[in-house]
Design an enzyme around this catalytic site. Structure first.
Site, mmCIF file in Angstrom:
data_model
loop_
_atom_site.group_PDB
_atom_site.id
_atom_site.type_symbol
_atom_site.label_atom_id
_atom_site.label_comp_id
_atom_site.label_asym_id
_atom_site.label_seq_id
_atom_site.Cartn_x
_atom_site.Cartn_y
_atom_site.Cartn_z
ATOM 1 N N CYS A 165 -5.750 1.467 4.183
ATOM 2 C CA CYS A 165 -4.604 1.457 3.274
ATOM 3 C C CYS A 165 -3.512 2.399 3.765
ATOM 4 O O CYS A 165 -2.347 2.245 3.418
ATOM 5 C CB CYS A 165 -5.029 1.851 1.864
ATOM 6 S SG CYS A 165 -5.745 3.489 1.733
ATOM 7 N N CYS B 165 0.830 -1.209 0.000
ATOM 8 C CA CYS B 165 0.000 0.000 0.000
ATOM 9 C C CYS B 165 0.865 1.260 0.000
ATOM 10 O O CYS B 165 0.549 2.241 -0.671
ATOM 11 C CB CYS B 165 -0.920 0.012 1.219
ATOM 12 S SG CYS B 165 -2.284 -1.167 1.139
ATOM 13 N N CYS C 142 -6.945 -7.547 -2.881
ATOM 14 C CA CYS C 142 -7.235 -7.391 -1.449
ATOM 15 C C CYS C 142 -8.683 -6.999 -1.184
ATOM 16 O O CYS C 142 -9.015 -6.498 -0.106
ATOM 17 C CB CYS C 142 -6.291 -6.349 -0.840
ATOM 18 S SG CYS C 142 -4.547 -6.794 -0.982
ATOM 19 N N CYS D 198 -8.009 -2.357 -4.235
ATOM 20 C CA CYS D 198 -7.302 -3.142 -5.242
ATOM 21 C C CYS D 198 -7.928 -4.541 -5.321
ATOM 22 O O CYS D 198 -8.370 -5.093 -4.312
ATOM 23 C CB CYS D 198 -5.825 -3.255 -4.874
ATOM 24 S SG CYS D 198 -4.934 -1.684 -4.906
#
Length: 238
Positions: free
Chosen positions: A224, A116, A201, A198
């Protein structure tokens, strides 16, 4: 009148807009808070703030972080919303060193925080250089640590102003605004993704689960880390 510190400016802005609406806060931020950018993931609820900004000024800088691991639907939605709202200053931000530091996209398996940081938090921090503040979609109902969230706050370590126009909104307020303004929904919401990041995830959320339970499922991670303390990206809610 000029203010000696960001804290004085934030206090004055919160006092001025304490009983105003989210749209008033958005307008006030773009007018009175200096050089401001709207940071948007073009996720499930992002279109609300994007619409508010477009109503005030379609040339408002919008920073969109492309982690190069986003859903194809998110990239298509970003283009659709940008065109629909007539946004004229959307800046797509990408990390310049992904090929060097994560050439095979495997960092997410060993260290999600580092992934991240590489793909999102560090590029965002660099993109915010030169801005006096940024607009976020954070809301009080999202967690106990945000229960006293103000419209305006000072970001620790940077002196930037963070603006939270939706601080007092409930989930039903978000839905009502989208309905009333006939705003396009992110296509993945209807497929069971109420919170979208994303693709590696993010997983579907079952009925009755917390909306963010599909983010980094089965791990202790729930943010994140796009917020900063003492100039450093932090993982959890402030």
């Amino acid at each position: 009148m000029p203010f000696e510190t960001p804290e004085e400016k934030v206090a004055a802005l919160n006092n001025r807009y304490r009983h105003h609406s989210a749209t008033d806060v958005m307008q006030g931020a773009l007018r009175d808070a200096g050089r401001i950018a709207l940071v948007s993931s073009f996720g499930a609820e992002s279109v609300v703030l994007l619409h508010m900004a477009a109503v005030v000024d379609k040339s408002t800088p919008v920073l969109f972080i492309d982690t190069e691991m986003l859903f194809t639907e998110t990239l298509e939605y970003q283009q659709e919303v940008t065109e629909r709202l007539g946004l004229r200053n959307v800046r797509v931000i990408r990390a310049a060193d992904i090929a060097e530091k994560d050439p095979y996209g495997a960092l997410r398996f060993s260290d999600t925080d580092a992934c991240c940081a590489l793909r999102k938090t560090i590029p965002l921090q660099r993109a915010l250089d030169g801005y006096d503040g940024w607009i976020t979609g954070r809301k009080r109902f999202q967690s106990s640590t945000r229960a006293a969230l103000d419209f305006f706050e000072v970001e620790d370590g940077t002196g930037r102003i963070k603006v939270n126009p939706l601080a007092h909104w409930a989930p039903e307020d978000v839905r009502a605004y989208m309905d009333e303004n006939r705003l396009p929904r992110h296509p993945l919401v209807a497929q069971g993704y109420p919170s979208i990041g994303c693709w590696p995830c993010t997983s579907k959320v079952e009925e009755g689960e917390d909306p963010r339970s599909g983010r980094w499922r089965d791990s202790q991670k729930d943010e994140c880390g796009i917020h900063f303390v003492d100039g450093k990206a932090v993982r959890g809610p402030l």
